[in-house]
Motif scaffolding. Structure first.
Motif, PDB file in Angstrom:
ATOM      1  N   ASP A 114      -5.808 -12.741  40.252  1.00  0.00           N
ATOM      2  CA  ASP A 114      -5.340 -12.065  39.041  1.00  0.00           C
ATOM      3  C   ASP A 114      -5.782 -12.837  37.799  1.00  0.00           C
ATOM      4  O   ASP A 114      -5.014 -13.017  36.863  1.00  0.00           O
ATOM      5  N   THR A 166     -11.274 -12.053  44.282  1.00  0.00           N
ATOM      6  CA  THR A 166     -11.552 -10.758  43.657  1.00  0.00           C
ATOM      7  C   THR A 166     -11.690 -10.869  42.144  1.00  0.00           C
ATOM      8  O   THR A 166     -12.287  -9.996  41.514  1.00  0.00           O
ATOM      9  N   THR A 167     -11.112 -11.912  41.549  1.00  0.00           N
ATOM     10  CA  THR A 167     -11.238 -12.142  40.108  1.00  0.00           C
ATOM     11  C   THR A 167     -11.605 -13.599  39.860  1.00  0.00           C
ATOM     12  O   THR A 167     -11.612 -14.412  40.784  1.00  0.00           O
ATOM     13  N   ALA A 204      -8.478 -12.185  35.670  1.00  0.00           N
ATOM     14  CA  ALA A 204      -9.442 -11.518  34.801  1.00  0.00           C
ATOM     15  C   ALA A 204      -9.231 -11.828  33.328  1.00  0.00           C
ATOM     16  O   ALA A 204     -10.179 -11.807  32.542  1.00  0.00           O
TER      17      ALA A 204
END
Length: 270
Positions: free
Chosen positions: A148, A169-170, A150
């Motif tokens: 989380d 993922t980020t 980003a």
């Protein structure tokens, strides 16, 4: 008379609404925890803040068996943020620990809810959100930005990482890591062939960085010298790794130096 009655009724109504809403989390400062559901966090504004100017934020995850009460009085952490105009936010881990081992941990959601709550109570500079942590708190900081991150400007990680094969993922816009070669609590993560630059391999790959460049030794105090490697020739992002010969601790002046550099301030100690 009727106006006095209406005025008094309004005051009582407002007081009841305020009571129902509960205390503002802007009223909890320092050692007083800010309650957030069944959990809590601590917050410490910088010295001489005027109460209205937007602030950079540093979310710092405490080490194992610690709490935010230590973070907001720790001179190597809060001593750095207070003098540099940065709002320090220190969430409290359940059982004085963090769940960072696997993806999908509730602690990532909790940390995000802490940042959201801080936004409701303080004016923050959205492109100056920094995430930091020490030891297991550093592992948790990695986990947070991995899932989380980003909107995170920089990860400032001290003596802790995740597996370098983790699928993130980020990512933050920048990563700054420090590690001691003689760390006997969380062993220095050498690469498969003994590479000393392996602690940030994950981010170098994710940012598609070219070869790192030795940036020369530096120190905040005479008794501890860092050797820095920097990866700036990346497709996205920037990575730096500070290596020192010591063990498992928060080095004097390390957080302060990172904030000085990121915020464009003169290097100073403390």
């Amino acid at each position: 008379m009727i106006y006095r009655f209406i005025f008094t009724a309004c005051l009582l109504f407002c007081a009841q609404v305020a009571a129902a809403m509960g205390p503002s989390n802007r009223d909890c400062i320092g050692q007083t925890p800010c309650v957030l559901g069944d959990r809590s966090y601590h917050v410490l504004p910088p010295d001489d803040w005027d109460g209205v100017s937007p602030l950079p934020v540093m979310l710092h995850f405490h080490g194992w068996q610690r709490q935010g009460t230590l973070i907001v009085q720790h001179q190597r952490i809060s001593g750095a943020t207070r003098r540099r105009g940065v709002l320090l936010v220190a969430p409290n881990g359940l059982g004085r620990s963090w769940d960072f081992w696997h993806a999908g941990t509730d602690d990532v959601d909790f940390a995000r809810s802490v940042l959201d709550d801080v936004r409701k109570n303080y004016p923050i500079i959205e492109d100056q959100i920094f995430v930091s942590g020490y030891s297991w708190g550093s592992n948790m900081a990695w986990r947070f930005v991995c899932e989380d991150g980003a909107d995170v400007a920089a990860l400032l990680a001290i003596s802790g990482t995740l597996r370098q094969t983790e699928d993130c993922t980020t990512a933050p816009r920048e990563v700054r890591q420090v590690y001691g070669l003689n760390d006997q609590v969380l062993d220095y993560p050498y690469g498969p062939q003994g590479e000393e630059d392996y602690p940030v391999y994950l981010w170098r790959e994710k940012f598609d960085c070219a070869e790192g460049v030795a940036n020369g030794p530096w120190n905040a105090r005479d008794f501890l010298t860092f050797q820095r490697i920097v990866w700036e020739n990346c497709e996205t992002g920037r990575v730096s790794l500070d290596i020192h010969p010591g063990g498992h601790f928060i080095p004097h002046g390390w957080i302060a130096r990172q904030l000085d550099e990121i915020l464009g301030l003169p290097n100073s100690y403390p």
